[in-house]
Motif scaffolding. Structure first.
Motif, PDB file in Angstrom:
ATOM      1  N   ALA A 119      10.651  96.346  37.830  1.00  0.00           N
ATOM      2  CA  ALA A 119      12.016  95.850  38.005  1.00  0.00           C
ATOM      3  C   ALA A 119      12.175  94.493  37.333  1.00  0.00           C
ATOM      4  N   ILE A 120      11.166  93.636  37.483  1.00  0.00           N
ATOM      5  CA  ILE A 120      11.208  92.309  36.853  1.00  0.00           C
ATOM      6  C   ILE A 120      11.193  92.448  35.330  1.00  0.00           C
ATOM      7  N   ARG A 121      10.335  93.357  34.829  1.00  0.00           N
ATOM      8  CA  ARG A 121      10.272  93.578  33.382  1.00  0.00           C
ATOM      9  C   ARG A 121      11.602  94.097  32.845  1.00  0.00           C
ATOM     10  N   ALA A 122      12.193  95.038  33.547  1.00  0.00           N
ATOM     11  CA  ALA A 122      13.466  95.601  33.109  1.00  0.00           C
ATOM     12  C   ALA A 122      14.558  94.528  33.106  1.00  0.00           C
ATOM     13  N   GLN A 123      14.546  93.673  34.129  1.00  0.00           N
ATOM     14  CA  GLN A 123      15.544  92.612  34.213  1.00  0.00           C
ATOM     15  C   GLN A 123      15.341  91.613  33.079  1.00  0.00           C
ATOM     16  N   ARG A 124      14.105  91.273  32.822  1.00  0.00           N
ATOM     17  CA  ARG A 124      13.796  90.322  31.751  1.00  0.00           C
ATOM     18  C   ARG A 124      14.182  90.899  30.380  1.00  0.00           C
ATOM     19  N   MET A 125      13.917  92.179  30.180  1.00  0.00           N
ATOM     20  CA  MET A 125      14.259  92.835  28.920  1.00  0.00           C
ATOM     21  C   MET A 125      15.773  92.834  28.724  1.00  0.00           C
ATOM     22  N   ALA A 126      16.518  93.091  29.782  1.00  0.00           N
ATOM     23  CA  ALA A 126      17.977  93.076  29.709  1.00  0.00           C
ATOM     24  C   ALA A 126      18.480  91.674  29.375  1.00  0.00           C
ATOM     25  N   GLU A 127      17.870  90.640  29.950  1.00  0.00           N
ATOM     26  CA  GLU A 127      18.259  89.257  29.656  1.00  0.00           C
ATOM     27  C   GLU A 127      18.000  88.912  28.192  1.00  0.00           C
ATOM     28  N   LEU A 128      16.839  89.326  27.680  1.00  0.00           N
ATOM     29  CA  LEU A 128      16.502  89.033  26.289  1.00  0.00           C
ATOM     30  C   LEU A 128      17.445  89.750  25.323  1.00  0.00           C
ATOM     31  N   GLN A 129      17.774  91.010  25.631  1.00  0.00           N
ATOM     32  CA  GLN A 129      18.686  91.745  24.771  1.00  0.00           C
ATOM     33  C   GLN A 129      20.078  91.129  24.786  1.00  0.00           C
ATOM     34  N   ALA A 130      20.497  90.666  25.949  1.00  0.00           N
ATOM     35  CA  ALA A 130      21.814  90.037  26.046  1.00  0.00           C
ATOM     36  C   ALA A 130      21.824  88.697  25.307  1.00  0.00           C
ATOM     37  N   LYS A 131      20.719  87.980  25.387  1.00  0.00           N
ATOM     38  CA  LYS A 131      20.638  86.665  24.755  1.00  0.00           C
ATOM     39  C   LYS A 131      20.553  86.775  23.236  1.00  0.00           C
ATOM     40  N   HIS A 132      19.675  87.620  22.745  1.00  0.00           N
ATOM     41  CA  HIS A 132      19.446  87.717  21.305  1.00  0.00           C
ATOM     42  C   HIS A 132      20.258  88.827  20.659  1.00  0.00           C
ATOM     43  N   GLY A 133      20.873  89.631  21.407  1.00  0.00           N
ATOM     44  CA  GLY A 133      21.667  90.726  20.839  1.00  0.00           C
ATOM     45  C   GLY A 133      20.791  91.929  20.587  1.00  0.00           C
ATOM     46  N   ASP A 134      21.352  93.061  20.779  1.00  0.00           N
ATOM     47  CA  ASP A 134      20.652  94.317  20.546  1.00  0.00           C
ATOM     48  C   ASP A 134      20.580  94.545  19.039  1.00  0.00           C
ATOM     49  N   PRO A 135      19.415  94.937  18.491  1.00  0.00           N
ATOM     50  CA  PRO A 135      19.326  95.148  17.051  1.00  0.00           C
ATOM     51  C   PRO A 135      20.335  96.170  16.534  1.00  0.00           C
ATOM     52  N   GLY A 136      20.708  97.129  17.332  1.00  0.00           N
ATOM     53  CA  GLY A 136      21.702  98.105  16.920  1.00  0.00           C
ATOM     54  C   GLY A 136      23.084  97.492  16.789  1.00  0.00           C
ATOM     55  N   ASN A 137      23.381  96.487  17.581  1.00  0.00           N
ATOM     56  CA  ASN A 137      24.686  95.840  17.562  1.00  0.00           C
ATOM     57  C   ASN A 137      24.729  94.638  16.626  1.00  0.00           C
ATOM     58  N   ASP A 138      23.650  94.387  15.883  1.00  0.00           N
ATOM     59  CA  ASP A 138      23.560  93.213  15.020  1.00  0.00           C
ATOM     60  C   ASP A 138      24.611  93.259  13.910  1.00  0.00           C
ATOM     61  N   GLN A 139      24.790  94.405  13.304  1.00  0.00           N
ATOM     62  CA  GLN A 139      25.778  94.529  12.235  1.00  0.00           C
ATOM     63  C   GLN A 139      27.188  94.322  12.780  1.00  0.00           C
ATOM     64  N   GLN A 140      27.433  94.861  13.944  1.00  0.00           N
ATOM     65  CA  GLN A 140      28.743  94.688  14.563  1.00  0.00           C
ATOM     66  C   GLN A 140      28.980  93.216  14.901  1.00  0.00           C
ATOM     67  N   GLY A 141      27.946  92.532  15.379  1.00  0.00           N
ATOM     68  CA  GLY A 141      28.057  91.105  15.690  1.00  0.00           C
ATOM     69  C   GLY A 141      28.338  90.275  14.458  1.00  0.00           C
ATOM     70  N   GLN A 142      27.689  90.615  13.346  1.00  0.00           N
ATOM     71  CA  GLN A 142      27.935  89.893  12.100  1.00  0.00           C
ATOM     72  C   GLN A 142      29.369  90.101  11.622  1.00  0.00           C
ATOM     73  N   GLN A 143      29.852  91.326  11.760  1.00  0.00           N
ATOM     74  CA  GLN A 143      31.214  91.618  11.353  1.00  0.00           C
ATOM     75  C   GLN A 143      32.210  90.844  12.215  1.00  0.00           C
ATOM     76  N   GLU A 144      31.945  90.762  13.511  1.00  0.00           N
ATOM     77  CA  GLU A 144      32.820  90.002  14.405  1.00  0.00           C
ATOM     78  C   GLU A 144      32.792  88.520  14.058  1.00  0.00           C
ATOM     79  N   ASN A 145      31.605  87.997  13.729  1.00  0.00           N
ATOM     80  CA  ASN A 145      31.503  86.588  13.345  1.00  0.00           C
ATOM     81  C   ASN A 145      32.295  86.304  12.069  1.00  0.00           C
ATOM     82  N   LYS A 146      32.217  87.203  11.088  1.00  0.00           N
ATOM     83  CA  LYS A 146      32.967  87.021   9.852  1.00  0.00           C
ATOM     84  C   LYS A 146      34.468  87.051  10.125  1.00  0.00           C
ATOM     85  N   GLN A 147      34.878  87.954  11.013  1.00  0.00           N
ATOM     86  CA  GLN A 147      36.296  88.060  11.338  1.00  0.00           C
ATOM     87  C   GLN A 147      36.786  86.791  12.041  1.00  0.00           C
ATOM     88  N   ARG A 148      35.973  86.261  12.977  1.00  0.00           N
ATOM     89  CA  ARG A 148      36.343  85.024  13.669  1.00  0.00           C
ATOM     90  C   ARG A 148      36.435  83.865  12.692  1.00  0.00           C
TER      91      ARG A 148
END
Length: 128
Positions: A8-37
């Motif tokens: 449970a602790i590992r799963a929670q920590r993994m979720a925190e890291l993904q939220a903090k650094h962004g999911d690699p699958g959503n990286d392209q979408q994040g870059q597109q949003e940053n360019k739009q902003r």
């Protein structure tokens, strides 16, 4: 019981890291949003700095020479951030800025002609 808590602790920590650094699958979408902003931010700053006619001229320039328009936009945004603009820039003011940017970025090309003399049969001296 300890394994379940550890998982449970590992799963929670993994979720925190993904939220903090962004999911690699959503990286392209994040870059597109940053360019739009960034684009929206640039447009809002330019709308505050330029009057309607100057904005139209800058848009026309962007159609013909996008790199020069980008340089002018960067120059205007920088001046606005440092508070160097007193009010909205008119079309004539934008023309002056365009001339300044053109002078700064103008590449001076020189062409050197190297003319060599070619001897024709008509030019040869006859030693008869």
């Amino acid at each position: 019981m300890a394994d379940e808590e550890l998982d449970a602790i590992r799963a929670q920590r993994m979720a925190e890291l993904q939220a903090k650094h962004g999911d690699p699958g959503n990286d392209q979408q994040g870059q597109q949003e940053n360019k739009q902003r960034e684009s929206e931010m640039r447009n809002s700053i330019l709308a505050q700095v330029l009057d309607q006619f100057a904005r139209a001229r800058l848009n026309n320039l962007a159609l013909v020479k996008p790199d020069k328009a980008k340089q002018v936009e960067n120059y205007l945004i920088q001046m606005a951030r440092y508070g160097q603009l007193g009010g909205k820039i008119s079309e004539t003011g934008l023309i002056e800025i365009l001339e300044k940017v053109s002078q700064q970025t103008e590449k001076k090309t020189t062409v050197k002609f190297n003319r060599r003399k070619v001897m024709d049969s008509d030019e040869e001296e006859d030693d008869y």
